[in-house]
Design an enzyme around this catalytic site. Sequence first.
Site, PDB file in Angstrom:
ATOM      1  CD  GLU A 107      10.452 -56.723  16.616  1.00  0.00           C
ATOM      2  OE1 GLU A 107       9.772 -55.636  16.037  1.00  0.00           O
ATOM      3  OE2 GLU A 107      10.886 -56.893  17.521  1.00  0.00           O
ATOM      4  CE  LYS A 134      10.562 -51.496  16.565  1.00  0.00           C
ATOM      5  NZ  LYS A 134      10.313 -52.542  16.493  1.00  0.00           N
ATOM      6  CG  ASP A 149      -5.437 -43.840  11.258  1.00  0.00           C
ATOM      7  OD1 ASP A 149      -4.551 -44.053  11.364  1.00  0.00           O
ATOM      8  OD2 ASP A 149      -5.981 -42.479  11.059  1.00  0.00           O
ATOM      9  CG  HIS A 206      15.499 -60.672  19.529  1.00  0.00           C
ATOM     10  ND1 HIS A 206      15.735 -59.910  18.771  1.00  0.00           N
ATOM     11  CD2 HIS A 206      14.835 -61.638  19.413  1.00  0.00           C
ATOM     12  CE1 HIS A 206      14.270 -58.985  19.325  1.00  0.00           C
ATOM     13  NE2 HIS A 206      14.071 -59.281  19.793  1.00  0.00           N
TER      14      HIS A 206
HETATM   15  C1  MEV Z   1      12.534 -53.670  19.096  1.00  0.00           C
HETATM   16  O1  MEV Z   1      12.109 -54.210  18.040  1.00  0.00           O
HETATM   17  C2  MEV Z   1      11.871 -52.848  20.160  1.00  0.00           C
HETATM   18  C3  MEV Z   1      13.086 -52.699  21.143  1.00  0.00           C
HETATM   19  O2  MEV Z   1      14.833 -51.829  20.331  1.00  0.00           O
HETATM   20  C4  MEV Z   1      13.143 -51.195  22.422  1.00  0.00           C
HETATM   21  C5  MEV Z   1      14.159 -51.210  23.026  1.00  0.00           C
HETATM   22  O3  MEV Z   1      15.205 -50.887  23.352  1.00  0.00           O
HETATM   23  O4  MEV Z   1      13.483 -50.683  24.626  1.00  0.00           O
HETATM   24  C6  MEV Z   1      13.753 -53.956  21.997  1.00  0.00           C
END
Ligand code: MEV
Length: 432
Positions: A88, A272, A288, A385
């Site tokens: 990513e 995430k 792992d 991005h």
């Molecule tokens: C994208 O991979 C991760 C984000 O969505 C994390 C967040 O929203 O804090 C940018």
Amino acid sequence: MTTMFHARSSRLPGFFRLSASERIKAVARFAGLDEAELDALASPDGLPQAIASNMSENVVGRFSLPIAFATNFRVNGLDYVVPMVIEEPSVVAAASFAARLLRDEEGIAAVSTDPIMIGQVHFPEPPPEGVLEDVLERHIGEIKEQLEKNHPRLIAAGGGFRGARVRRLVDPDGRPLAVVHILVDVRDAMGANAVNSMAEEAGTLLSQWTGARVGLRILSNLPIHRRVVVEGRVKLDVEKGVSRMDPEEAARIEEASRFAEADPYRAVTANKGIMNGIDAVLLATGQDFRAVEAAAHAFAAYDGRYKALAKWRVEDGHLVGRMDIPLALGTVGGITSVHPAVRASFKILGTRVASRFAEVVAAVGLAQNLAATRALASEGIQRGHMRLHARNVAMEIGALPEEVPLVVAAMLARERTDARAAREELARIRVS
Ligand code: MEV
């Protein structure tokens, strides 16, 4: 104690502007890599087929992902250049950026607990209350002796059996069941092998002593006792610079953090982002990562409601971030000594002490959260991005590596990131 490592500075200004081969040389200088270690990271054949064939079943080849390095990390006063394997875009840049904000003085502060893992012995038809408890109390010395006898290396390293407790539960239909948790200090191992074999042994003993049938005997991937707490601080100042932040920006980050603390839908996304950083280091170091993911999310919901793992507050002229996370990581066993690129990654990290390694991993997670939250609370993440997307499109339509930056700049100037614009710009560049 820190002087030697401060000499090993992870600042590496301009690292992102270097070519891939210049970058690996800079990392090699930082970590004192030899030619073979450098090759393991830089060559597309970093994992020899013979080793790959023995890692899994039905193997046909190897599968590559980019390995990159995050700069600027300082954790408990020591500098780290952090290997990250991730597809990513922006994750490595974001980690490096936030690590720079968080590197003042001793950098990110991290504290880890003893590496205690849990093994579960399941009793589907439990003996009457008190029987398991009584057996554990009477035989605890013998249990310790029997469980430890096949693990001399773990015992020599200072690990071993640390106790047991009984949990009584009811299944969804109201039927009782019992579980005995055995606690094992696994030192520098992830611990699955040692704990699984001790759980099997404990099952045999407990079944003999109680006459009760044993069901499953397996480690728990919720290592609630094996945790890292990290804290990072950014000084607030209207004049921005290294490790400084505008108070208004900090207030927006706190606001965003409160949103994630209040709302599970936002918390999952924030977590995430934390795992973007953590998983990338785990992949580079042969961990792992599924176990760590499972644990992190279970821990986020531990008190019954899913919450953000990290919290940011404005305190005493600083933006302060804190995170508590379970991390079952190993620096021995698994593929950590087998995969050449993983071995080189550990050399670059400069430690094979699992708790110190876990502290760096948690620090990367916290930094990643700061970078993402800051971007979201200000300009949003799409602008950054766009550039990365344009780069991917330029590569897809066949721009050569040296042409890519030119095509990207031209696309951004036109505010277009589609393949047609990329082809037009590439054609223009080639003609000129
Ligand atoms: C994208 O991979 C991760 C984000 O969505 C994390 C967040 O929203 O804090 C940018």
